[in-house]
Design a protein around this motif. Sequence first.
Motif, PDB file in Angstrom:
ATOM      1  N   ASN A   1      10.951  -5.455  -0.613  1.00 57.95           N
ATOM      2  CA  ASN A   1       9.639  -6.089  -0.725  1.00 57.95           C
ATOM      3  C   ASN A   1       8.845  -5.663  -1.951  1.00 57.95           C
ATOM      4  N   THR A   2       9.216  -4.562  -2.583  1.00 56.26           N
ATOM      5  CA  THR A   2       8.446  -4.067  -3.737  1.00 56.26           C
ATOM      6  C   THR A   2       9.164  -4.311  -5.064  1.00 56.26           C
ATOM      7  N   ALA A   3      10.149  -5.191  -5.086  1.00 56.72           N
ATOM      8  CA  ALA A   3      10.883  -5.477  -6.327  1.00 56.72           C
ATOM      9  C   ALA A   3       9.957  -5.990  -7.421  1.00 56.72           C
ATOM     10  N   MET A   4       9.040  -6.893  -7.081  1.00 51.29           N
ATOM     11  CA  MET A   4       8.149  -7.485  -8.084  1.00 51.29           C
ATOM     12  C   MET A   4       7.208  -6.458  -8.713  1.00 51.29           C
ATOM     13  N   PRO A   5       6.490  -5.641  -7.938  1.00 48.59           N
ATOM     14  CA  PRO A   5       5.632  -4.630  -8.578  1.00 48.59           C
ATOM     15  C   PRO A   5       6.420  -3.620  -9.408  1.00 48.59           C
ATOM     16  N   LEU A   6       7.593  -3.204  -8.949  1.00 46.69           N
ATOM     17  CA  LEU A   6       8.410  -2.260  -9.724  1.00 46.69           C
ATOM     18  C   LEU A   6       8.872  -2.884 -11.039  1.00 46.69           C
TER      19      LEU A   6
ATOM     20  N   GLU B   1      19.072   0.622  -6.650  1.00 43.01           N
ATOM     21  CA  GLU B   1      18.811   1.942  -6.057  1.00 43.01           C
ATOM     22  C   GLU B   1      17.320   2.234  -6.020  1.00 43.01           C
ATOM     23  N   ALA B   2      16.636   1.984  -7.147  1.00 47.19           N
ATOM     24  CA  ALA B   2      15.195   2.245  -7.207  1.00 47.19           C
ATOM     25  C   ALA B   2      14.430   1.338  -6.258  1.00 47.19           C
ATOM     26  N   MET B   3      14.874   0.081  -6.142  1.00 46.85           N
ATOM     27  CA  MET B   3      14.185  -0.849  -5.238  1.00 46.85           C
ATOM     28  C   MET B   3      14.342  -0.421  -3.789  1.00 46.85           C
ATOM     29  N   ARG B   4      15.570  -0.043  -3.405  1.00 43.20           N
ATOM     30  CA  ARG B   4      15.802   0.371  -2.018  1.00 43.20           C
ATOM     31  C   ARG B   4      15.102   1.694  -1.716  1.00 43.20           C
ATOM     32  N   ALA B   5      15.010   2.565  -2.709  1.00 37.72           N
ATOM     33  CA  ALA B   5      14.319   3.835  -2.497  1.00 37.72           C
ATOM     34  C   ALA B   5      12.836   3.606  -2.224  1.00 37.72           C
ATOM     35  N   SER B   6      12.269   2.565  -2.853  1.00 43.69           N
ATOM     36  CA  SER B   6      10.859   2.255  -2.642  1.00 43.69           C
ATOM     37  C   SER B   6      10.640   1.516  -1.329  1.00 43.69           C
TER      38      SER B   6
ATOM     39  N   VAL C   1       0.827  -1.207   0.000  1.00 41.07           N
ATOM     40  CA  VAL C   1       0.000   0.000   0.000  1.00 41.07           C
ATOM     41  C   VAL C   1       0.861   1.256   0.000  1.00 41.07           C
ATOM     42  N   ALA C   2       2.041   1.185   0.633  1.00 41.99           N
ATOM     43  CA  ALA C   2       2.944   2.330   0.601  1.00 41.99           C
ATOM     44  C   ALA C   2       3.363   2.632  -0.827  1.00 41.99           C
ATOM     45  N   LEU C   3       3.598   1.585  -1.611  1.00 43.97           N
ATOM     46  CA  LEU C   3       3.970   1.782  -3.016  1.00 43.97           C
ATOM     47  C   LEU C   3       2.783   2.253  -3.843  1.00 43.97           C
ATOM     48  N   LEU C   4       1.630   1.647  -3.597  1.00 46.07           N
ATOM     49  CA  LEU C   4       0.439   1.989  -4.361  1.00 46.07           C
ATOM     50  C   LEU C   4       0.012   3.438  -4.161  1.00 46.07           C
ATOM     51  N   LEU C   5       0.056   3.892  -2.917  1.00 43.92           N
ATOM     52  CA  LEU C   5      -0.461   5.218  -2.594  1.00 43.92           C
ATOM     53  C   LEU C   5       0.636   6.270  -2.511  1.00 43.92           C
TER      54      LEU C   5
END
Length: 530
Positions: A319-324, A309-314, A148-152
């Motif tokens: 945990n958000t590697a797959m959606p990214l 870098e983008a994964m760690r920033a998210s 939800v943190a990534l989604l919103l």
Amino acid sequence: MTGDHQTLALLLFSGFVAVTLMITTWVSRRRHGSAEEFYAGGRLFSPMENGFAIAGDYLSAASFLGATGMIALYGYDGLLYVVGFLVAWLVVLFVVAELVRNCGRFTLADVVAARMSERPVRIAAGTSSVTVSVLYLVAQMVGAGSLVALLLGRTGEAAQTWTVIGVGALMVIYVSLGGMRATTWIQIVKAALLLGGTIALTVLVLFRFHGDVGRLLLTAAERSGHGRAFLAPGLKYGGSWTARFDFISLGLALVLGTAGLPHILSRFYTVPTARAARRSTVWSIGLIGGFYLMTIVLGFGATAIVGPEAMRASNAAGNTAMPLLALDLGGGPGSTGGTVLFAVVAAVAFATILAVVAGITLASSASVAHDLYASLRRSRGRARSEVTVARFAAVGIGVVAIALGLLARDMNVAFLVGLAFAVAASANLPVLLYSLFWRGFTTRGAVWAVYGGLVPALALVLLSPVVSGSPDSLFPAVDFQYFPLQNPGIVSIPLGFLAGWLGTVTSDEVADQAKYAETEVRSLTGAGAV
């Protein structure tokens, strides 16, 4: 993320919730209110259906989000989770599945109590099962918060808090109204969605690199910032002797823990025979094995395409590697393809979390009602009162899991599941194996085996870097770290077996040879199985 991402993902997720609530409502109208219906779905599922349900139950946020993130951030060392999760099923297939189905009725304690003094054994096994289930639930709640943190667009802790509360409320509804039958169909639907989404992403990653896996690995190593070390062991677990022992400890926990997970063991009671239980396991191994092979491609693909870098920033834990990755494969932020693919993956991830938390909550509420409550209160009409207690227990367990999930929101979900596996392997596996295979095993040995694994495992976690003493701890401002390893399995698993042996050899009780013979015949032949 853009408003399109949010809207589409939430619409897809809402659609899944609506379908699953319809299933739950339909089942709740057809149920008979018996304990067998609530705990085991009437034992009416076929091996294929149960195999899909087991896959749906097992492939949690730790697999879909956490394991992929671990591979994306740590390369070769991240593969330990994938290998451990899969190899564990060989233990389940050859040692546990048929025997548990033949000897038990609803829970792990049924197997152990068959030849022991029932009350102390049920209290010990029930306590252990609830503890493992709550730890496992925490990982799913953390996965929900990360999504939800990534989604919103990381709009603050309030969004994560309300999402975790919402997931907890839904899981209570699924379990309370539908029981095992509704939970099983939800897991079957979720498994089909998860495997379909994973196949699509894997094809897209391989297409991006023209089917050249070698090129994929070299690109991932180059973008990781670690070069060829990314493809060799030691990036996460090879820097020191402590890290190497942590590697061994985690491997033991993952390989041995599955056979002690209450929500996995309970699935073997939903089929009519032991042969069906074994065939269910074969189905699940095929589905789970295929999924984990694809997560290897997706993990390295996330590093090569998205970048660390983008994964760690998210999300610092990955945990958000797959959606990214889905967003990038679809065409990137702002593109229609990216929006659709991201939304589909996010919705599947939410569905994954909902289905798994429903299964775990059902197993833990069954332990509370069937083992703890039934042991403390013996009365007529117990079956009906057990089901009522199980529904109330689902609410209480949901509240605890929500609170702990909010506390551990910044930790990798695969790592958190590793802790649950360690506790399961330390407390549940020794008592299960001793009960099935040791003729002289006694009640004291059973109780000591459970607590001798459970208490050290929890104590070592509390005294480890997971809780305090490092910037990534739950409480970084304090330091009561005395145990250097993050996973306690290498110490607590042998202690569980040792405590069971010590309790038995020091006990005055003489093991009932007739009951052991009955258990042995029943476990191997199915004669007298429920």
